[in-house]
Scaffold this active site. Sequence first.
Site, short mmCIF file in Angstrom:
data_model
loop_
_atom_site.label_atom_id
_atom_site.label_comp_id
_atom_site.label_asym_id
_atom_site.label_seq_id
_atom_site.Cartn_x
_atom_site.Cartn_y
_atom_site.Cartn_z
N CYS A 86 4.42 -17.62 6.64
CA CYS A 86 4.68 -16.84 5.44
C CYS A 86 5.97 -16.02 5.61
O CYS A 86 7.05 -16.59 5.68
CB CYS A 86 3.46 -16.01 5.08
SG CYS A 86 3.43 -15.57 3.34
N HIS A 179 -1.04 -18.41 5.32
CA HIS A 179 -1.57 -17.63 6.44
C HIS A 179 -2.63 -18.45 7.18
O HIS A 179 -3.80 -18.41 6.82
CB HIS A 179 -2.22 -16.34 5.91
CG HIS A 179 -1.26 -15.27 5.54
ND1 HIS A 179 -1.11 -14.11 6.26
CD2 HIS A 179 -0.38 -15.17 4.52
CE1 HIS A 179 -0.19 -13.34 5.71
NE2 HIS A 179 0.27 -13.96 4.64
N GLU A 181 -3.92 -17.90 9.98
CA GLU A 181 -4.66 -17.09 10.96
C GLU A 181 -5.92 -16.45 10.37
O GLU A 181 -6.67 -15.80 11.07
CB GLU A 181 -3.73 -15.99 11.52
CG GLU A 181 -3.49 -14.78 10.62
CD GLU A 181 -2.49 -15.04 9.48
OE1 GLU A 181 -2.13 -16.21 9.26
OE2 GLU A 181 -2.11 -14.07 8.80
N1 GLN Z 1 6.47 -12.19 -0.02
C1 GLN Z 1 6.53 -11.78 1.36
C2 GLN Z 1 7.98 -11.70 1.81
O1 GLN Z 1 8.86 -11.97 1.05
C3 GLN Z 1 5.77 -12.73 2.25
C4 GLN Z 1 4.30 -12.59 1.99
C5 GLN Z 1 3.45 -12.87 3.18
O2 GLN Z 1 3.92 -12.96 4.31
N2 GLN Z 1 2.18 -12.96 2.93
O3 GLN Z 1 8.23 -11.39 2.92
#
Ligand code: GLN
Length: 196
Positions: A86, A179, A181
């Site tokens: 992410c 995610h 995890e």
């Molecule tokens: N939108 C977040 C970002 O730009 C990422 C979101 C996440 O890691 N769950 O960093």
Amino acid sequence: MSNVGGPHRLVGVLALQGAFVAHERALAIAGANTRQVRQPADLEGLDGLVMPGGESTTMSRLLTTSGLYDEIKALLSDGLPVFGTCAGMILLASEVLDGRPDQRSFGAIDVSVRRNGYGRQVDSFEADIDVVDFDRTFHAVFIRAPKVVRVGPNVEVLAELDGVPVVARQGHVMVASFHPELTGDARLHARFLQEV
Ligand code: GLN
């Protein structure tokens, strides 16, 4: 789960901000020892590194102020295996769309990602995805996830959702836009440990 990828590997989890504790748990299930990384000395002797989800703009800033940015950049060029999920994927990407102008990324994998690319109405969603070589689907939790809008020729796509790559790797760098995890399923962490 057994010690896929070898027992007793020491994997750092970037712990500046975000979802790092659940990553430590998943790595432990997959058979690795873990260490939280907050300052350059914490990088000493690591066999691999996980960059968790969270807020990539905040992590970018804290990476710089902690002195970790340059150290990690050097380790990436030396071939340290890294798994970014992410926000961690955003930090590893070669191009970030809709980022903040001062946001930095390591350019360690040749993908372009759009921050919050799945749209504002659907902040979060879950999907069962097929991952290359997995014998059953992986339940993926997307939270304000980045969307991959381009992959370079040397990038191997390991999973897609509706034709969009959601897990990919290039050499020693692996990324997921969700995610992995959060669900107690450590197969992607085990897959990463095969590189470590
Ligand atoms: N939108 C977040 C970002 O730009 C990422 C979101 C996440 O890691 N769950 O960093």
